[in-house]
Design a protein around this motif. Structure first.
Motif, mmCIF file in Angstrom:
data_model
loop_
_atom_site.group_PDB
_atom_site.id
_atom_site.type_symbol
_atom_site.label_atom_id
_atom_site.label_comp_id
_atom_site.label_asym_id
_atom_site.label_seq_id
_atom_site.Cartn_x
_atom_site.Cartn_y
_atom_site.Cartn_z
ATOM 1 N N LEU A 50 -12.279 0.622 -3.491
ATOM 2 C CA LEU A 50 -11.778 1.993 -3.378
ATOM 3 C C LEU A 50 -11.527 2.590 -4.762
ATOM 4 O O LEU A 50 -11.735 3.787 -4.979
ATOM 5 N N ALA A 51 -11.084 1.759 -5.703
ATOM 6 C CA ALA A 51 -10.870 2.239 -7.071
ATOM 7 C C ALA A 51 -12.184 2.696 -7.695
ATOM 8 O O ALA A 51 -12.249 3.726 -8.370
ATOM 9 N N GLY A 52 -13.251 1.931 -7.468
ATOM 10 C CA GLY A 52 -14.557 2.326 -7.987
ATOM 11 C C GLY A 52 -15.021 3.647 -7.408
ATOM 12 O O GLY A 52 -15.549 4.509 -8.122
ATOM 13 N N ILE A 53 -14.816 3.822 -6.092
ATOM 14 C CA ILE A 53 -15.188 5.083 -5.449
ATOM 15 C C ILE A 53 -14.352 6.238 -6.005
ATOM 16 O O ILE A 53 -14.856 7.343 -6.256
ATOM 17 N N LEU A 86 -10.067 6.955 3.056
ATOM 18 C CA LEU A 86 -9.361 5.684 2.845
ATOM 19 C C LEU A 86 -8.882 5.562 1.401
ATOM 20 O O LEU A 86 -7.727 5.208 1.130
ATOM 21 N N ALA A 87 -9.790 5.869 0.457
ATOM 22 C CA ALA A 87 -9.460 5.722 -0.962
ATOM 23 C C ALA A 87 -8.362 6.695 -1.393
ATOM 24 O O ALA A 87 -7.428 6.313 -2.102
ATOM 25 N N LEU A 88 -8.465 7.934 -0.957
ATOM 26 C CA LEU A 88 -7.464 8.924 -1.343
ATOM 27 C C LEU A 88 -6.127 8.650 -0.676
ATOM 28 O O LEU A 88 -5.064 8.939 -1.249
ATOM 29 N N GLY A 89 -6.156 8.092 0.538
ATOM 30 C CA GLY A 89 -4.910 7.697 1.186
ATOM 31 C C GLY A 89 -4.191 6.622 0.392
ATOM 32 O O GLY A 89 -2.971 6.677 0.182
ATOM 33 N N VAL A 90 -4.958 5.637 -0.091
ATOM 34 C CA VAL A 90 -4.377 4.575 -0.919
ATOM 35 C C VAL A 90 -3.854 5.159 -2.231
ATOM 36 O O VAL A 90 -2.762 4.829 -2.698
ATOM 37 N N ALA A 91 -4.647 6.055 -2.849
ATOM 38 C CA ALA A 91 -4.257 6.642 -4.135
ATOM 39 C C ALA A 91 -2.982 7.466 -4.015
ATOM 40 O O ALA A 91 -2.204 7.564 -4.968
ATOM 41 N N SER A 92 -2.749 8.062 -2.865
ATOM 42 C CA SER A 92 -1.545 8.880 -2.675
ATOM 43 C C SER A 92 -0.285 8.022 -2.621
ATOM 44 O O SER A 92 0.826 8.525 -2.830
ATOM 45 N N GLY A 93 -0.445 6.728 -2.305
ATOM 46 C CA GLY A 93 0.697 5.841 -2.166
ATOM 47 C C GLY A 93 1.151 5.672 -0.733
ATOM 48 O O GLY A 93 1.905 4.747 -0.412
ATOM 49 N N VAL A 94 0.709 6.567 0.156
ATOM 50 C CA VAL A 94 1.180 6.541 1.540
ATOM 51 C C VAL A 94 0.385 5.551 2.378
ATOM 52 O O VAL A 94 0.889 5.038 3.380
ATOM 53 N N GLY A 118 -5.816 0.526 -13.858
ATOM 54 C CA GLY A 118 -5.056 -0.696 -13.584
ATOM 55 C C GLY A 118 -5.607 -1.455 -12.397
ATOM 56 O O GLY A 118 -5.697 -2.699 -12.423
ATOM 57 N N ARG A 119 -5.982 -0.739 -11.342
ATOM 58 C CA ARG A 119 -6.513 -1.401 -10.137
ATOM 59 C C ARG A 119 -7.868 -2.046 -10.425
ATOM 60 O O ARG A 119 -8.183 -3.108 -9.870
ATOM 61 N N LEU A 120 -8.680 -1.411 -11.260
ATOM 62 C CA LEU A 120 -9.957 -2.013 -11.630
ATOM 63 C C LEU A 120 -9.749 -3.326 -12.385
ATOM 64 O O LEU A 120 -10.578 -4.239 -12.302
ATOM 65 N N LEU A 121 -8.644 -3.423 -13.114
ATOM 66 C CA LEU A 121 -8.360 -4.630 -13.883
ATOM 67 C C LEU A 121 -7.609 -5.680 -13.068
ATOM 68 O O LEU A 121 -7.251 -6.742 -13.590
ATOM 69 N N GLY A 122 -7.341 -5.353 -11.788
ATOM 70 C CA GLY A 122 -6.716 -6.333 -10.912
ATOM 71 C C GLY A 122 -5.216 -6.229 -10.821
ATOM 72 O O GLY A 122 -4.554 -7.201 -10.413
ATOM 73 N N HIS A 123 -4.647 -5.085 -11.170
ATOM 74 C CA HIS A 123 -3.195 -4.909 -11.143
ATOM 75 C C HIS A 123 -2.829 -3.681 -10.311
ATOM 76 O O HIS A 123 -3.688 -2.848 -9.996
ATOM 77 N N VAL A 134 -4.021 14.817 -3.754
ATOM 78 C CA VAL A 134 -3.576 13.423 -3.838
ATOM 79 C C VAL A 134 -2.778 13.191 -5.122
ATOM 80 O O VAL A 134 -1.811 12.427 -5.135
ATOM 81 N N VAL A 135 -3.177 13.858 -6.212
ATOM 82 C CA VAL A 135 -2.434 13.710 -7.470
ATOM 83 C C VAL A 135 -0.988 14.163 -7.289
ATOM 84 O O VAL A 135 -0.041 13.513 -7.741
ATOM 85 N N VAL A 136 -0.802 15.287 -6.623
ATOM 86 C CA VAL A 136 0.560 15.790 -6.370
ATOM 87 C C VAL A 136 1.321 14.836 -5.457
ATOM 88 O O VAL A 136 2.497 14.517 -5.695
ATOM 89 N N LEU A 137 0.665 14.364 -4.406
ATOM 90 C CA LEU A 137 1.319 13.458 -3.460
ATOM 91 C C LEU A 137 1.699 12.130 -4.119
ATOM 92 O O LEU A 137 2.760 11.561 -3.824
ATOM 93 N N ALA A 138 0.847 11.635 -5.021
ATOM 94 C CA ALA A 138 1.168 10.385 -5.713
ATOM 95 C C ALA A 138 2.407 10.553 -6.579
ATOM 96 O O ALA A 138 3.275 9.662 -6.628
ATOM 97 N N GLY A 139 2.502 11.704 -7.257
ATOM 98 C CA GLY A 139 3.693 11.980 -8.053
ATOM 99 C C GLY A 139 4.932 12.100 -7.184
ATOM 100 O O GLY A 139 6.014 11.617 -7.542
#
Length: 544
Positions: free
Chosen positions: A331-334, A27-35, A134-139, A69-74
């Motif tokens: 998810l950001a914490g994980i 779940l977390a990596l899916g969100v991090a990828s942007g998809v 940024g997500r940890l700070l609420g953005h 996921v880093v590549v996919l996010a880019g």
């Protein structure tokens, strides 16, 4: 396809445990990828099932990983969120991996130097952490590492303290979860559940509606204007996935005392990623942490990886409404924990004890990974490491060359050498003679040759092979010897060396070549004493 059922209970237990561990990460990596979170789940299901079914590491668990996921996010940022093109890149990456498997490239990927691997893994960990600040700070920060870094001052100026507390609390739970409880509920899953329950009483952003049921097919699409970007991203995904998977395979080998099949593993990973792209999932690879969990929980064979995927499928089919309540901060914490785990702390702690160049190389690759891109980082790292290795080997070869022998293996050789020593300089090469040593070969011979030498003997007895650069260096030595009025003799060449020196023989048919060093000594002694060289046995020239 043969299935090993002798460890049925262990494989099912290991697969279920690995599936539970994989749930929050997918779940977390899916969100991090942007998809999106479900793309992470579908990717975990497809890669996890088919890589286990067709792969070459029976105990390995595959799914979305940090590097992929880093590549996919880019790519997501570059394509402005065009998911159809992203899934096309995932499918193409799978096809590339299948081709790499059939070509047997896996055995060469394992030759990537450790400082390079350490540098890009630590760089990937740093990227994951940077993207979550940024997500940890609420953005919701803009895409890309540079964008996320530049956004941090803005986020710090407007901190959502509820989000920050929730994210940090999740991170603490994931790290400090008691091992005794971890046997029943893994730390990441406990952090996910507790963080989500706490968030029900806090005003924090959540994932929102998540589709349920079976995924739909996503056929590949082609956009000529973005074709190069898609191909480049697919190639990077294929290479990184291959490296990630094969490194995890080595870990699995060490734990299970088995040996993986690298070519088959790449084919299995390729099939998994191809299917993942078809059903709208993100790319994946062998996941070290999940593989270790599987093995420690009893999983040894491919049934465990398939079971892990089926557990995630059951979640997708029935529990998606619950997943919709998961906060971004949790998810950001994980993910911060994932990033911290990827950083190679063990190497950083002992780096000061090892060669300085290795540490510099690691830092170079780390910096390029974070601020440029992964393929550049790995490419530059491998090139620099290769050049450093060639230089090291060349220095060893030249050290051997500079060891002018005073005695030899037999009394007869020593006797002959003693009688001609004042008039002969002999250079005995040690080991393969490569292009790295070739550049300085002529210089070192000129420095060490005796001023009164009438003969210059090049002894190839210990040289199994040499390259064209080394052959050209022999040509240089010959020119120097001729200019100085010395005769050149060659001895101890095997058929492979003679094949490389064939052109040299044609241009210098008058230079004698001897099968043994002793025959060269006899020839030199007869010449020095004024005998008839042609009467000696053992001399071979290009003319013969």
């Amino acid at each position: 396809m043969k299935f090993e059922l002798s460890n049925l209970r262990g494989d099912i237990t290991g697969g279920i445990t690995a599936g539970i561990v994989a749930l929050p990460l997918a779940l977390a990596l899916g969100v991090a990828s942007g998809v999106g979170p479900m793309a992470g789940m579908y990717g975990a299901i497809a890669v996890g099932f088919f890589a286990a079914l067709f792969g070459g590491t029976p105990s390995q668990i595959s799914g979305p990983t940090g590097p992929m996921v880093v590549v996919l996010a880019g790519l997501f940022a570059s394509l402005s969120g065009d998911v159809a093109l992203i899934f096309t890149a995932v499918m193409l990456a799978g096809i590339f991996q299948i081709v790499l498997g059939f070509l047997g490239v896996g055995q060469y990927i394992r030759l990537v130097p450790y400082p390079v691997i350490s540098g890009f893994m630590s760089g990937i960990g740093a990227i994951i952490i940077i993207l979550q600040i940024g997500r940890l700070l609420g953005h919701e920060p803009p895409g890309g590492t540079i964008g996320a870094l530049s956004y941090i001052p803005t986020a710090l100026a407007d901190i959502n303290f509820s989000t920050l507390a929730l994210g940090l609390g999740t991170l603490v739970i994931a790290y400090k979860w008691p091992p005794s409880l971890g046997k029943y509920v893994p730390g990441a899953l406990a952090a996910l559940i507790i963080g989500t329950l706490v968030s029900l009483f806090l005003p924090v952003p959540i994932l929102g509606d998540i589709p349920t049921g079976l995924p739909s097919l996503h056929m590949p699409v082609f956009d000529q204007s973005k074709a190069l970007l898609i191909i480049e991203a697919a190639f990077i995904l294929a290479i990184l996935g291959a490296i990630d998977s094969l490194l995890t395979s080595l870990v699995a080998d060490n734990m299970t005392r088995t040996r993986h099949d690298s070519s088959r593993e790449l084919i299995g990973q390729g099939i998994g990623n191809t299917v993942a792209g078809l059903i709208g999932g993100i790319a994946g690879a062998g996941a070290t942490m999940r593989t270790v969990v599987n093995i420690r929980s009893g999983g040894l064979y491919r049934l465990s990886g398939m079971t892990h995927a089926l557990v995630l499928l059951a979640v997708v089919l029935g529990l998606s409404p619950l997943a919709a309540k998961i906060p971004h901060a949790v998810l950001a914490g994980i993910l911060v924990k994932v990033g911290l785990d990827i950083i190679d702390w063990s190497y950083l702690k002992r780096a000061h004890k090892g060669p300085r160049w290795d540490f510099i190389l690691m830092l170079l690759v780390l910096g390029l990974t974070v601020f440029v891109d992964l393929i550049t980082a790995v490419g530059v790292g491998v090139v620099f490491a290769s050049l450093a290795y060639v230089r090291q080997i060349a220095q060893l070869q030249l050290v051997e060359l500079n060891k002018i022998p005073e005695s030899f293996g037999s009394e007869e050789e020593n006797s002959y050498y003693k009688s001609i020593k004042e008039h002969v300089s002999i250079f005995s090469f040690g080991g393969p003679l490569s292009f790295g040593a070739a550049a300085d070969l002529g210089h070192h011979v000129r420095e060490k040759v005796k001023p009164k030498s009438k003969f210059l003997i090049l002894d190839f007895t210990r040289v199994p092979n040499l390259d064209v650069s080394a052959a050209m260096a022999v040509e240089t030595v010959t020119s120097d010897a001729t200019a100085a009025g010395r005769r050149l003799l060659l001895c101890g060449t095997n058929p492979e060396v003679e094949g490389v020196l064939a052109d040299f023989y044609q241009h210098h048919p008058d230079i004698p070549v001897f099968k043994t060093r002793l025959e060269a000594f006899k020839y030199a002694e007869q010449e020095i004493k004024g005998g008839t060289p042609g009467s000696q046995t053992g001399a071979v020239t290009a003319a013969t």
